[in-house]
Design an enzyme around this catalytic site. Sequence first.
Site, PDB file in Angstrom:
ATOM      1  N   GLY A   1      -7.646   1.841   1.309  1.00  0.00           N
ATOM      2  CA  GLY A   1      -7.002   3.095   0.906  1.00  0.00           C
ATOM      3  C   GLY A   1      -5.976   2.909  -0.185  1.00  0.00           C
ATOM      4  N   ALA A   2      -5.059   3.909  -0.318  1.00  0.00           N
ATOM      5  CA  ALA A   2      -4.123   3.981  -1.453  1.00  0.00           C
ATOM      6  C   ALA A   2      -4.927   3.804  -2.740  1.00  0.00           C
ATOM      7  CB  ALA A   2      -3.015   2.932  -1.333  1.00  0.00           C
TER       8      ALA A   2
ATOM      9  N   SER B   1      -3.374  -1.991  -8.624  1.00  0.00           N
ATOM     10  CA  SER B   1      -3.297  -2.450  -7.237  1.00  0.00           C
ATOM     11  C   SER B   1      -2.623  -1.363  -6.417  1.00  0.00           C
ATOM     12  CB  SER B   1      -2.456  -3.728  -7.182  1.00  0.00           C
ATOM     13  OG  SER B   1      -2.021  -3.963  -5.863  1.00  0.00           O
ATOM     14  N   SER B   2      -3.030  -1.275  -5.148  1.00  0.00           N
ATOM     15  CA  SER B   2      -2.401  -0.295  -4.256  1.00  0.00           C
ATOM     16  C   SER B   2      -0.919  -0.593  -4.096  1.00  0.00           C
ATOM     17  CB  SER B   2      -3.065  -0.338  -2.883  1.00  0.00           C
ATOM     18  OG  SER B   2      -4.441  -0.125  -3.021  1.00  0.00           O
TER      19      SER B   2
ATOM     20  N   ASN C   1      -7.455   3.966  -9.837  1.00  0.00           N
ATOM     21  CA  ASN C   1      -8.620   3.980 -10.724  1.00  0.00           C
ATOM     22  C   ASN C   1      -9.515   2.748 -10.596  1.00  0.00           C
ATOM     23  OD1 ASN C   1      -8.256   6.497 -11.737  1.00  0.00           O
ATOM     24  ND2 ASN C   1      -6.992   5.821 -13.468  1.00  0.00           N
ATOM     25  N   GLY C   2      -8.936   1.638 -10.135  1.00  0.00           N
ATOM     26  CA  GLY C   2      -9.756   0.448  -9.905  1.00  0.00           C
ATOM     27  C   GLY C   2     -10.817   0.741  -8.837  1.00  0.00           C
ATOM     28  N   HIS C   3     -10.366   1.304  -7.704  1.00  0.00           N
ATOM     29  CA  HIS C   3     -11.321   1.671  -6.642  1.00  0.00           C
ATOM     30  C   HIS C   3     -12.329   2.701  -7.169  1.00  0.00           C
ATOM     31  CE1 HIS C   3      -7.689   0.699  -4.008  1.00  0.00           C
ATOM     32  NE2 HIS C   3      -8.596  -0.139  -3.574  1.00  0.00           N
TER      33      HIS C   3
END
Length: 283
Positions: free
Chosen positions: A31-32, A186-187, A35-37
């Site tokens: 979660g959190a 990163s989150s 844009n990477g995810h």
Amino acid sequence: MKLFKEINSIHQFLASEKRENKQIGFVPTMGALHNGHLSLIKKSKAENELTVCSIFINPTQFNNKEDLEKYPRTIENDIKLLIESGCDVLFHPEVNEIYTENETPQTGNYGNLTHVLEGKFRPGHFDGVITIVKKLFHIVEPDNVYFGQKDFQQCAVINEMIVRNHFKLKMNICNTMREIDGLAMSSRNIRLTKDERIAAKAIPSTLHYIKNNIEKVSITEVLQTATKQLLSSSDLIKIEYLEIVNAITLEQMDQFDIETPAVALIAAYCGNVRLIDNIILTD
Ligand code: PAF
């Protein structure tokens, strides 16, 4: 987007999708989302008929209780982002759906892969990662899985786990997404104060310095200068490790040669926030 919290119900749903021969892409996350995810979701959507994302803050991979407590939790915004990105299925289970009481992760011996770098500073971390990723692969049974290169060592460990467990799926390692100043997404970045956020951009610059100089001087010298430069860039930065290793075995290298795949990896605290990043030196 369909949301499942129980293993039985997602399993049943995916079984019926598989009967229609749909290819399934899977993006496991804690979660959190950033844009990477979302770039992983986008890639999965382009390559599969159905995209599944999981959001599960996996307690067994945190060796530090405070780190687990402070891990950002933004589920409502995450759901919004996943809907906007066209994700088909979200699996968001509670801890007791995944783990039985007093379950301790047991993974076998992954040797060097899990003992160096992150493994050295976060004992038990990869036992937790291997355990949860294996469980998630059994639940989702994906054809393609997508991970970010930012977690370079995690990708190497998961690759080995896939081989050892004969999972019939393709591991896709996707480029690290970066902010304009180069900081890896990163989150954890949302926990940085304004000053820490400014200081953090010296981390990717250090990796670039290494890449630009690795062929000019010895490994020891390039690491020494890079360390000095990074530490003098801000009092807020404390380095846990900065190493150049063989990109396959993760063994430390004494000498650089362009024929042997090599990667520079760093973990550093910026204030109280622990950040990791890496750069491949041989591409
Ligand atoms: O990279 C992460 O977010 C986690 O380590 C993962 C792979 C989702 C396992 O909990």
